[in-house]
Design a protein around this motif. Sequence first.
Motif, mmCIF file in Angstrom:
data_model
loop_
_atom_site.group_PDB
_atom_site.id
_atom_site.type_symbol
_atom_site.label_atom_id
_atom_site.label_comp_id
_atom_site.label_asym_id
_atom_site.label_seq_id
_atom_site.Cartn_x
_atom_site.Cartn_y
_atom_site.Cartn_z
ATOM 1 N N ALA A 68 0.818 -1.215 0.000
ATOM 2 C CA ALA A 68 0.000 0.000 0.000
ATOM 3 C C ALA A 68 0.852 1.265 0.000
ATOM 4 C CB ALA A 68 -0.922 0.006 1.216
ATOM 5 N N LYS A 69 2.170 1.084 0.272
ATOM 6 C CA LYS A 69 3.053 2.244 0.443
ATOM 7 C C LYS A 69 2.476 3.227 1.464
ATOM 8 C CE LYS A 69 5.422 2.193 -4.050
ATOM 9 N NZ LYS A 69 5.423 0.749 -4.084
ATOM 10 N N SER A 70 1.878 2.631 2.492
ATOM 11 C CA SER A 70 1.230 3.432 3.528
ATOM 12 C C SER A 70 1.140 2.612 4.810
ATOM 13 C CB SER A 70 -0.178 3.837 3.074
ATOM 14 O OG SER A 70 -0.939 4.321 4.166
ATOM 15 N N ALA A 71 1.229 3.301 5.950
ATOM 16 C CA ALA A 71 1.037 2.653 7.251
ATOM 17 C C ALA A 71 -0.207 3.215 7.921
ATOM 18 C CB ALA A 71 2.261 2.864 8.128
ATOM 19 N N GLU A 72 -1.161 3.675 7.113
ATOM 20 C CA GLU A 72 -2.392 4.260 7.646
ATOM 21 C C GLU A 72 -3.105 3.268 8.548
ATOM 22 O OE1 GLU A 72 -6.599 6.282 6.112
ATOM 23 O OE2 GLU A 72 -5.277 5.268 4.704
ATOM 24 N N GLY A 73 -3.562 3.753 9.685
ATOM 25 C CA GLY A 73 -4.309 2.913 10.608
ATOM 26 C C GLY A 73 -3.449 2.245 11.666
ATOM 27 N N LEU A 74 -2.129 2.276 11.509
ATOM 28 C CA LEU A 74 -1.244 1.688 12.514
ATOM 29 C C LEU A 74 -0.785 2.761 13.495
ATOM 30 C CD1 LEU A 74 -1.005 -0.501 10.154
ATOM 31 C CD2 LEU A 74 1.180 -1.071 11.207
ATOM 32 N N SER A 75 -0.884 2.453 14.769
ATOM 33 C CA SER A 75 -0.421 3.368 15.806
ATOM 34 C C SER A 75 1.053 3.095 16.083
ATOM 35 C CB SER A 75 -1.236 3.183 17.087
ATOM 36 O OG SER A 75 -0.593 3.806 18.187
ATOM 37 N N ASN A 176 -8.270 2.489 15.899
ATOM 38 C CA ASN A 176 -9.275 1.825 15.064
ATOM 39 C C ASN A 176 -10.656 2.457 15.255
ATOM 40 O OD1 ASN A 176 -7.260 0.046 14.286
ATOM 41 N ND2 ASN A 176 -7.876 -1.554 15.713
ATOM 42 N N TYR A 177 -11.005 2.718 16.517
ATOM 43 C CA TYR A 177 -12.322 3.288 16.822
ATOM 44 C C TYR A 177 -12.445 4.700 16.254
ATOM 45 C CZ TYR A 177 -16.225 5.131 19.540
ATOM 46 O OH TYR A 177 -17.413 5.720 19.923
ATOM 47 N N HIS A 178 -11.383 5.480 16.413
ATOM 48 C CA HIS A 178 -11.399 6.863 15.926
ATOM 49 C C HIS A 178 -11.509 6.902 14.408
ATOM 50 C CE1 HIS A 178 -9.441 10.669 14.571
ATOM 51 N NE2 HIS A 178 -10.173 11.184 15.560
ATOM 52 N N ASN A 179 -10.795 5.999 13.736
ATOM 53 C CA ASN A 179 -10.817 5.973 12.265
ATOM 54 C C ASN A 179 -12.085 5.334 11.700
ATOM 55 O OD1 ASN A 179 -8.279 7.157 12.199
ATOM 56 N ND2 ASN A 179 -7.188 5.219 11.941
ATOM 57 N N GLY A 180 -12.696 4.468 12.489
ATOM 58 C CA GLY A 180 -13.868 3.753 11.993
ATOM 59 C C GLY A 180 -13.499 2.613 11.063
ATOM 60 N N HIS A 181 -12.220 2.220 11.043
ATOM 61 C CA HIS A 181 -11.732 1.095 10.245
ATOM 62 C C HIS A 181 -10.377 0.677 10.806
ATOM 63 C CE1 HIS A 181 -8.727 3.659 8.236
ATOM 64 N NE2 HIS A 181 -9.673 4.585 8.176
ATOM 65 N N THR A 182 -9.842 -0.442 10.301
ATOM 66 C CA THR A 182 -8.564 -0.939 10.815
ATOM 67 C C THR A 182 -7.399 -0.662 9.869
ATOM 68 O OG1 THR A 182 -9.104 -3.128 9.933
ATOM 69 C CG2 THR A 182 -9.609 -2.729 12.253
ATOM 70 N N PHE A 233 -15.373 -6.662 13.519
ATOM 71 C CA PHE A 233 -16.429 -5.651 13.540
ATOM 72 C C PHE A 233 -16.301 -4.681 12.367
ATOM 73 C CE2 PHE A 233 -18.196 -1.567 14.992
ATOM 74 C CZ PHE A 233 -19.490 -1.967 15.335
ATOM 75 N N TYR A 234 -15.055 -4.295 12.053
ATOM 76 C CA TYR A 234 -14.821 -3.330 10.968
ATOM 77 C C TYR A 234 -14.441 -4.029 9.649
ATOM 78 C CZ TYR A 234 -14.596 0.316 14.591
ATOM 79 O OH TYR A 234 -14.883 1.177 15.617
ATOM 80 N N TRP A 235 -14.784 -5.308 9.528
ATOM 81 C CA TRP A 235 -14.330 -6.107 8.382
ATOM 82 C C TRP A 235 -14.642 -5.457 7.042
ATOM 83 C CZ3 TRP A 235 -11.110 -10.149 8.504
ATOM 84 C CH2 TRP A 235 -10.938 -10.897 7.334
ATOM 85 N N ASN A 236 -15.847 -4.913 6.904
ATOM 86 C CA ASN A 236 -16.270 -4.340 5.611
ATOM 87 C C ASN A 236 -16.071 -2.828 5.533
ATOM 88 O OD1 ASN A 236 -17.182 -6.800 4.449
ATOM 89 N ND2 ASN A 236 -19.008 -6.709 5.761
ATOM 90 N N ALA A 237 -15.512 -2.250 6.607
ATOM 91 C CA ALA A 237 -15.281 -0.801 6.596
ATOM 92 C C ALA A 237 -14.017 -0.482 5.813
ATOM 93 C CB ALA A 237 -15.167 -0.264 8.022
ATOM 94 N N LYS A 238 -14.073 0.508 4.960
ATOM 95 C CA LYS A 238 -12.932 0.910 4.137
ATOM 96 C C LYS A 238 -12.493 2.323 4.508
ATOM 97 C CE LYS A 238 -13.156 -2.872 1.718
ATOM 98 N NZ LYS A 238 -12.138 -3.927 1.907
ATOM 99 N N PRO A 239 -11.197 2.609 4.430
ATOM 100 C CA PRO A 239 -10.737 3.980 4.671
ATOM 101 C C PRO A 239 -11.390 4.921 3.673
ATOM 102 C CG PRO A 239 -8.875 2.469 4.606
ATOM 103 C CD PRO A 239 -10.084 1.705 4.140
ATOM 104 N N PRO A 240 -11.875 6.075 4.131
ATOM 105 C CA PRO A 240 -12.491 7.013 3.202
ATOM 106 C C PRO A 240 -11.480 7.538 2.190
ATOM 107 C CG PRO A 240 -12.122 8.051 5.343
ATOM 108 C CD PRO A 240 -11.809 6.601 5.512
#
Length: 247
Positions: A68-75, A176-182, A233-240
């Motif tokens: 993905a060339k990204s670490a979005e969603g990782l703390s 994860n909760y703040h983003n609404g996805h993983t 829980f967020y299985w089908n949630a996608k990053p906006p």
Amino acid sequence: MAAEVDGPLKRLLVPILLPEKCYDQLFVQWDLLHVPCLKILLSKGLGLGIVAGSLLVKLPQVFKILGAKSAEGLSLQSVMLELVALTGTMVYSITNNFPFSSWGEALFLMLQTITICFLVMHYRGQTVKGVAFLACYGLVLLVLLSPLTPLTVVTLLQASNVPAVVVGRLLQAATNYHNGHTGQLSAITVFLLFGGSLARIFTSIQETGDPLMAGTFVVSSLCNGLIAAQLLFYWNAKPPHKQKKAQ
């Protein structure tokens, strides 16, 4: 003929999976329901399986970040706290001469976790900071493993694993909760870590008898279970998708 078969089997099992007295109990006297020896065999087998599996556990996460060339969603804070916990377990186990089968995965997970730390920094535009972090970590690890570090410090580091694991996983859960996805969290990695920490509760009790080690894995299992539940829980949630600003 029996002796010819017995030789290779004994070399395979003793002492990697069984002490010689248990081998004799199970495969010479054929007491296949001898519970203490079966527990040793199960614990050693699970331990070595976890160590072998740890070689690949976090690679899906590494490849997902690279792809993905990204670490979005990782703390980053969560990953670093996990690194602290893994380092504590590894140093404590080496210092106390615990069997490699009871802690070996910490070594391989540490190498993969520090790689993830660097990748998170790299994809945030902090590559130089990431290289400096790698160098500093290597230096600290050498000091911890040297005779310069007293046993009390090593024990304190292992004791700090519980709060480190809890805070680290809660930070990731909050992200994860703040983003609404993983985000770029790898489901394979999360579920393998959850299963491995559950199995480690049994193996740490059986092989080390150390309540500090066992307690750490109990807490780790609960925290890994929380992240696994969020993934489902967020299985089908996608990053906006980033929307272009209107003029």
